[in-house]
Design an enzyme around this catalytic site. Structure first.
Site, mmCIF file in Angstrom:
data_model
loop_
_atom_site.group_PDB
_atom_site.id
_atom_site.type_symbol
_atom_site.label_atom_id
_atom_site.label_comp_id
_atom_site.label_asym_id
_atom_site.label_seq_id
_atom_site.Cartn_x
_atom_site.Cartn_y
_atom_site.Cartn_z
ATOM 1 N N LEU A 155 0.658 -1.276 -0.056
ATOM 2 C CA LEU A 155 0.026 0.086 0.212
ATOM 3 C C LEU A 155 0.710 1.242 0.069
ATOM 4 C CD1 LEU A 155 -2.527 -1.187 2.680
ATOM 5 C CD2 LEU A 155 -2.626 -1.396 0.044
ATOM 6 N N HIS A 199 -3.560 4.284 -2.170
ATOM 7 C CA HIS A 199 -4.552 3.424 -1.653
ATOM 8 C C HIS A 199 -5.114 3.982 -0.511
ATOM 9 C CE1 HIS A 199 -1.478 0.321 -3.441
ATOM 10 N NE2 HIS A 199 -2.753 -0.157 -3.905
ATOM 11 N N GLN A 222 -9.967 0.553 -15.655
ATOM 12 C CA GLN A 222 -10.378 -0.282 -14.764
ATOM 13 C C GLN A 222 -11.518 0.136 -14.034
ATOM 14 O OE1 GLN A 222 -8.273 -2.900 -11.715
ATOM 15 N NE2 GLN A 222 -8.532 -1.160 -10.297
HETATM 16 O O1 PAF Z 1 -6.360 -1.956 -8.719
HETATM 17 C C1 PAF Z 1 -5.941 -2.931 -8.138
HETATM 18 O O2 PAF Z 1 -5.191 -3.066 -7.261
HETATM 19 C C2 PAF Z 1 -6.290 -4.564 -8.795
HETATM 20 O O3 PAF Z 1 -6.901 -4.415 -10.154
HETATM 21 C C3 PAF Z 1 -7.898 -4.899 -8.114
HETATM 22 C C4 PAF Z 1 -9.089 -3.972 -8.332
HETATM 23 C C5 PAF Z 1 -7.490 -4.996 -6.609
HETATM 24 C C6 PAF Z 1 -8.195 -6.210 -8.580
HETATM 25 O O4 PAF Z 1 -7.162 -6.964 -8.389
#
Ligand code: PAF
Length: 283
Positions: free
Chosen positions: A30, A34, A150
């Site tokens: 992290l 995050h 994503q």
């Molecule tokens: O963004 C990330 O760290 C990953 O793609 C996730 C969303 C945790 C899925 O493994």
């Protein structure tokens, strides 16, 4: 803070969390990016759950799953300090038990941008995120604008599969010199780390041109391309000026766009993006 691994432990701990529950899925190691998602989740919800799982199915054959950085002990102490209630650290056997054969796939928007260079990546992401959502059953889930495609893909999956979960997209966290925070930044040598600011410089130059009236998609792409090509340690993979909803490449005059790129600095592949003309920093 409760730390659980098996589904049974998760279900028991989840049942005790006051709702709404905000959920931050992560692959660990992290950084402040995050933690900013965790802080958003704390702000909006009565409980916060975080998952840490390095998902093998979203790595391509040439992407370094084995060497992906990991430090569970440090991650847990950072999450504890943020006041997280529940951390789920499933094993690969929990997520992909023997005989596993069910996948979740968003079709169109996963074939563009990152999807062109990382075939199968988003199928791995949506499958694992669907499973994480099924386990945690949050009311809200938090994703970073850093991985813009994503975030867009997860929004689409939630809409298409009727998940009763609000997807909250949080702004990109940047180092003081503009480099977007990423676990991959740790792979850079000091010299490469300096060169890596070129992504931010390229995006800022195109954004500035847009704000000063440049509306031609090809011209915006060229500004980004020229900036990257002027950095000897950088190797451009793609630049894009795309529709923020469909992620299709734009041509001619644009009034809003997602500017994005993937660039190799040494062996490290970095991505970054900025929205222009939407009046918003995030999706
Ligand atoms: O963004 C990330 O760290 C990953 O793609 C996730 C969303 C945790 C899925 O493994």
């Amino acid at each position: 803070m409760k730390v659980v691994t098996t589904l049974e432990e998760l279900w028991e701990a989840r049942a005790q969390l006051p709702e709404p529950v905000g959920f931050v899925p992560t692959m660990g190691y992290l950084h402040d990016g995050h933690l900013s998602l965790v802080r958003c989740a704390k702000r909006d919800n009565r409980s916060v759950a975080v998952s840490i799982f390095v998902n093998p199915t979203q790595f391509g054959p040439n992407e370094d799953l084995e060497n992906y950085p990991r430090d569970l002990e440090r991650d847990l102490s950072l999450l504890e300090a943020e006041g997280v209630d529940l951390v789920w650290t499933p094993t690969a056997e929990v997520m992909y038990p023997p005989g596993f054969q069910t996948w979740v796939e968003v079709e169109k928007i996963t074939k563009l941008l990152e999807g062109k260079y990382r075939p199968g990546h988003f199928r791995g992401v949506t499958t694992v995120v669907a499973k994480l959502f099924n386990g945690v059953q949050p009311q809200r889930a938090y994703f970073g604008q850093k991985d813009a495609q994503q975030a867009r893909v997860i929004q689409q999956m939630v809409r298409d599969l009727n998940y009763p979960i609000e997807i909250v997209v949080c702004p990109i966290r940047r180092e003081p010199d503009g480099l977007a925070m990423s676990s991959r930044n740790t792979y850079l040598t000091p010299e490469q780390r300096k060169a890596a600011t070129v992504l931010y410089r390229a995006l800022t130059a195109a954004k500035k041109a847009f704000e000063q009236g440049e509306r031609d998609a090809d011209a915006l792409r060229k500004i980004m391309e020229d900036t990257i090509n002027a950095e000897p340690l950088a190797r451009l993979q793609y630049v894009s000026c795309a529709d923020p909803d469909t992620l299709e490449e734009l041509h001619g005059k644009v009034d809003k766009a997602l500017l994005s790129m993937a660039v190799f600095v040494g062996k490290t592949r970095l991505i970054d993006n900025m929205l222009v003309g939407t009046g918003k920093e995030t999706f």
